[in-house]
Design an enzyme around this catalytic site. Structure first.
Site, PDB file in Angstrom:
ATOM      1  CE  LYS A  56     -49.060 -25.500 -66.843  1.00 56.69           C
ATOM      2  NZ  LYS A  56     -48.270 -24.539 -66.129  1.00 56.69           N
ATOM      3  CB  CYS A  85     -42.416 -27.090 -66.035  1.00 60.70           C
ATOM      4  SG  CYS A  85     -40.956 -28.083 -66.583  1.00 60.70           S
ATOM      5  CG  ASP A  86     -47.999 -24.852 -62.503  1.00 63.65           C
ATOM      6  OD1 ASP A  86     -48.200 -24.246 -63.356  1.00 63.65           O
ATOM      7  OD2 ASP A  86     -48.048 -24.641 -61.396  1.00 63.65           O
ATOM      8  CB  SER A  87     -43.092 -22.405 -60.938  1.00 66.03           C
ATOM      9  OG  SER A  87     -42.007 -23.048 -61.516  1.00 66.03           O
ATOM     10  N   GLY A 122     -42.872 -28.258 -60.160  1.00 69.43           N
ATOM     11  CA  GLY A 122     -43.278 -29.684 -60.699  1.00 69.43           C
ATOM     12  C   GLY A 122     -42.770 -30.037 -62.140  1.00 69.43           C
TER      13      GLY A 122
END
Length: 227
Positions: A56, A85-87, A122
């Site tokens: 991203k 970000c990524d969860s 992340g």
């Protein structure tokens, strides 16, 4: 003045940054998450979260560079930092992202209730500032892991929560800053990371790019922090 660009459409991430005195610009990456994960063949929750955060951030950074704003900044700035970000919820070593449908969300909660999971978030930061303006050229990432203890919901509570639609489009099918907050007994770790962006984690990444965290406060300004 350096400006932070948030590579996410998440209102929770935006609100978290604004409450911390940072008013980022928002640029949605448009990354196909399933395609990226499939292309790299990863299935570990931590690896998935960091991979997608990087994808991203780099996607938005590429667009900004193509538009010629890497050294000149945006909206009057002198350069930008891009954060993605990524969860992903880690439950029994398996990655769980957004359920997408009520059926999947219901199944998730029946598996999660009364148990403990780990929310892997992340973060990836790309420094697009010109070297003459202090740019480091950094492209760095870090994972935040927060233990989440879920309440033991009854079936009717699961059904009522799923019916609200909230858990369908959030990682792990839960929130702590919305309707789902009543169903989380506690967290061990950074609660901001559970919302979607860990402030201490981001501060460390900004520091790796050679910029003090408080420099982003100045970019926000008084009006930017209290919209």
């Amino acid at each position: 003045m350096t400006r932070l660009v948030l590579a996410s459409r998440s209102p929770a991430r935006l609100a978290t940054l604004r409450s911390a005195g940072v008013d980022p610009l928002v640029r949605v990456s448009g990354v196909d998450e399933d395609a990226v994960v499939a292309a790299y063949g990863v299935d570990d929750p931590a690896d998935v979260a960091l991979l997608l955060a990087r994808a991203k951030a780099e996607a938005v950074a590429s667009v900004l560079v193509a538009d010629g704003v890497d050294g000149e900044g945006v909206d009057g700035g002198t350069g930008v930092l891009v954060v993605g970000c990524d969860s992903v919820l880690d439950l029994d070593g398996l990655p769980f992202g957004k359920p997408g449908t009520a059926e999947v969300a219901r199944e998730r909660w029946r598996a999660m209730r009364g148990r403990t999971g780990v929310l892997r978030t992340g973060h990836w930061l790309v420094d697009l500032r010109d070297p003459d303006d202090g740019g480091s050229g950094a492209s760095v990432g870090e994972l935040a892991s927060t233990v989440v203890r879920f309440a033991d919901l009854a079936d009717d509570e699961v059904d009522a929560y799923v019916a609200t639609g909230e858990p369908l489009e959030v990682a792990g099918a839960f929130t702590i800053d919305g309707l789902g907050g009543a169903f989380v007994e506690g967290v061990d770790g950074d609660p901001h990371a559970v919302v979607g962006i860990g402030l201490p984690t981001l501060r460390r990444l900004v520091g790796q790019a050679g910029l003090p965290w408080h420099a982003l406060w100045a970019a926000a300004g008084p009006a930017g922090t209290r919209d």
